[in-house]
Design an enzyme around this catalytic site. Sequence first.
Site, PDB file in Angstrom:
ATOM      1  N   GLU A 245       0.740  -1.086   0.002  1.00 16.60           N
ATOM      2  CA  GLU A 245      -0.113  -0.173  -0.147  1.00 16.60           C
ATOM      3  C   GLU A 245       0.683   1.173   0.029  1.00 16.60           C
ATOM      4  O   GLU A 245       1.561   1.739   1.102  1.00 16.60           O
ATOM      5  CB  GLU A 245      -1.081  -0.144   1.335  1.00 16.60           C
ATOM      6  CG  GLU A 245      -1.813  -1.109   1.293  1.00 16.60           C
ATOM      7  CD  GLU A 245      -2.973  -1.094   0.480  1.00 16.60           C
ATOM      8  OE1 GLU A 245      -3.370   0.131   0.019  1.00 16.60           O
ATOM      9  OE2 GLU A 245      -3.637  -2.288   0.066  1.00 16.60           O
ATOM     10  N   CYS A 279      -1.919   9.279   2.099  1.00 18.31           N
ATOM     11  CA  CYS A 279      -1.669   8.811   0.755  1.00 18.31           C
ATOM     12  C   CYS A 279      -2.950   9.011  -0.234  1.00 18.31           C
ATOM     13  O   CYS A 279      -2.531   9.054  -1.524  1.00 18.31           O
ATOM     14  CB  CYS A 279      -1.742   7.120   0.863  1.00 18.31           C
ATOM     15  SG  CYS A 279      -3.288   6.282   1.674  1.00 18.31           S
TER      16      CYS A 279
HETATM   17  P1  NAD Z   1       8.326   5.069   4.923  1.00 18.80           P
HETATM   18  O1  NAD Z   1       8.373   4.002   3.754  1.00 18.80           O
HETATM   19  O2  NAD Z   1       9.528   5.866   5.201  1.00 18.80           O
HETATM   20  O3  NAD Z   1       8.102   4.076   5.997  1.00 18.80           O
HETATM   21  C1  NAD Z   1       7.284   2.879   6.161  1.00 18.80           C
HETATM   22  C2  NAD Z   1       7.624   2.041   7.258  1.00 18.80           C
HETATM   23  O4  NAD Z   1       8.828   1.140   6.458  1.00 18.80           O
HETATM   24  C3  NAD Z   1       8.180   2.584   8.551  1.00 18.80           C
HETATM   25  O5  NAD Z   1       7.829   1.509   9.624  1.00 18.80           O
HETATM   26  C4  NAD Z   1       9.742   2.327   8.164  1.00 18.80           C
HETATM   27  O6  NAD Z   1      10.418   2.065   9.401  1.00 18.80           O
HETATM   28  C5  NAD Z   1       9.883   1.049   7.541  1.00 18.80           C
HETATM   29  N1  NAD Z   1      11.069   0.768   7.034  1.00 18.80           N
HETATM   30  C6  NAD Z   1      11.778   1.892   6.458  1.00 18.80           C
HETATM   31  N2  NAD Z   1      13.009   1.078   5.676  1.00 18.80           N
HETATM   32  C7  NAD Z   1      12.780  -0.100   5.805  1.00 18.80           C
HETATM   33  C8  NAD Z   1      13.402  -1.301   5.276  1.00 18.80           C
HETATM   34  N3  NAD Z   1      14.519  -0.993   4.433  1.00 18.80           N
HETATM   35  N4  NAD Z   1      13.017  -2.403   5.495  1.00 18.80           N
HETATM   36  C9  NAD Z   1      11.887  -2.709   6.201  1.00 18.80           C
HETATM   37  N5  NAD Z   1      11.184  -1.647   6.488  1.00 18.80           N
HETATM   38  C10 NAD Z   1      11.488  -0.340   6.234  1.00 18.80           C
HETATM   39  O7  NAD Z   1       6.921   5.696   4.735  1.00 18.80           O
HETATM   40  P2  NAD Z   1       6.319   6.784   5.914  1.00 18.80           P
HETATM   41  O8  NAD Z   1       7.124   7.935   5.613  1.00 18.80           O
HETATM   42  O9  NAD Z   1       6.072   6.128   7.200  1.00 18.80           O
HETATM   43  O10 NAD Z   1       4.906   6.875   5.303  1.00 18.80           O
HETATM   44  C11 NAD Z   1       4.599   7.847   4.012  1.00 18.80           C
HETATM   45  C12 NAD Z   1       4.192   6.957   2.720  1.00 18.80           C
HETATM   46  O11 NAD Z   1       3.227   5.914   3.290  1.00 18.80           O
HETATM   47  C13 NAD Z   1       3.656   7.857   1.749  1.00 18.80           C
HETATM   48  O12 NAD Z   1       4.200   7.601   0.459  1.00 18.80           O
HETATM   49  C14 NAD Z   1       2.321   7.511   1.737  1.00 18.80           C
HETATM   50  O13 NAD Z   1       1.415   7.878   0.678  1.00 18.80           O
HETATM   51  C15 NAD Z   1       2.126   6.052   2.258  1.00 18.80           C
HETATM   52  N6  NAD Z   1       0.975   5.662   2.815  1.00 18.80           N
HETATM   53  C16 NAD Z   1       0.186   4.692   2.020  1.00 18.80           C
HETATM   54  C17 NAD Z   1      -0.943   4.111   2.335  1.00 18.80           C
HETATM   55  C18 NAD Z   1      -1.820   3.314   1.510  1.00 18.80           C
HETATM   56  O14 NAD Z   1      -2.776   2.774   2.190  1.00 18.80           O
HETATM   57  N7  NAD Z   1      -1.652   3.310   0.159  1.00 18.80           N
HETATM   58  C19 NAD Z   1      -1.406   4.597   3.761  1.00 18.80           C
HETATM   59  C20 NAD Z   1      -0.576   5.670   4.510  1.00 18.80           C
HETATM   60  C21 NAD Z   1       0.664   5.965   4.056  1.00 18.80           C
END
Ligand code: NAD
Length: 470
Positions: A245, A279
Amino acid sequence: MKCFINGQWLSLAKQMDVVDPYDNQIIDTVPVATREDMTLAIDYAVDGAKAALNMATHQRCEILRNVAQSLSDERESFANIIAREGIKTIREARAEVGRCVETLRIAAEEARNLVGETINFDQMPGSENRIGHFVRTPLGIIAAITPFNDPLNLVAHKIGPAIAAGNAVILKPHTNTPLSALMLAKLFDNAGLPKAVLQVLTGAGREIGDTLITDKRVRMVSFTGGRATGEKIIARAGLKKIGMELGSNCAAVIMADADFDKAVDSTVSGAYWAAGQNCLHVQRILVEHSIYDKFKQAFIAKASCYQLGNKLNESTDMGCIIDEKAAQNIETLLKDSLTKGADLVMGGERTGTQFQPTLLENVPKDARLHQEEVFGPVSILYRFNNLDEALDIVNDVDFGLQNGIFTKDLATALEAAKRMECGGVLINDTGDYRIDAMPFGGVKGSGIGREGVKFAVEEMSEIKMICFNL
Ligand code: NAD
């Protein structure tokens, strides 16, 4: 707070602060789990998966229902912590808790609906004496990795379906916003969930998240977050189910025949909800030529009343950005557009993590804001002459989560629904409208698979065929 490993609340050797991004005050501390801690949690989850498989449907339902009720009873303390650890105002945080109660209630219901079908084997000559059916079985261990912007409900969208389908789940909440997730785990613990069916480890994504997603015993990675992280995870995860997502660059199309006030109210709300860190943030607003100027004025009039400030004040309309680095990234995208010739219509100023509601027009196609996700309170106005032109602009991005169109004409609505390249089309709503029971997910760079409880339960289970030779 402590980590939740194998039914125990543990404080580990190293701790990190959880701070309120509005004023940098320390709210609490949480453990920094290591790769070794995560491997141990996966060891425990092997038994957790057996315990989850052996839970009768009525037990799964009851636990999920009880957690939903406890959350409802404690909604104000959950809302308070969401508003403090994250980016939402207290009013937005309350709305998230209300949705999370609903998500868990639906999960309790969906646990009952995990059914299979019979197959008529006698359709094949020679198989007249066979009967059979398929059932849906749990996958085993699910890795759940969540973002900061809905720190409670997006966690429930993974834990709820995982437990409803009979899996063990290990959650790695976002580093900045782990508290509401840990509080939710406490409710599951109090409700009597067998140990190691749910474990929550806090720490760095690239460390413990990586250990979690690369372990062969983990059968599915259910990830919500940024596209760049999602692509890294896909490259590292190996042979397992994947739910992605990701982000978007959502569009709202306003036709000249639209209910004007409704379109203005919805687009302002969709542009600045959660300070644009959604998002489904309405980043691109396309307005038919004949109403463009009137719409622009009405949008400015409404959005310029927004009050920024302390997230806990009832009168605050918009919260802050998750940290200063993220706020600077938004500024960089804004400057990129302005240097390439865009016009600033409203806002544009930043103080620390506070970013004014911002609106641009005349953003050129080579500007990053036209293509990328801003994940902040910045939106763009586009002018169009007909539906074809509008749909070309809508589809001119490598994202596709949900888009909206405002029109009173059924044929226009149906044409847009057919041609918009995305996971959901909202007629007379902006794309940020969502209920937790609907299928939710994206196409193109916005993801793979669908959440929405029923659909996540399906993704978190697999079909097993059983055939009797009589
Ligand atoms: P992010 O990708 O920075 O982090 C998301 C999660 O991934 C965090 O828990 C982080 O610690 C973890 N993470 C980071 N690097 C990793 C790795 N190498 N391996 C495994 N896990 C890792 O995202 P964010 O800044 O928290 O959120 C923003 C993004 O999320 C935006 O792009 C937003 O659109 C998206 N989002 C999507 C939805 C949806 O349902 N489509 C909903 C909410 C947010």
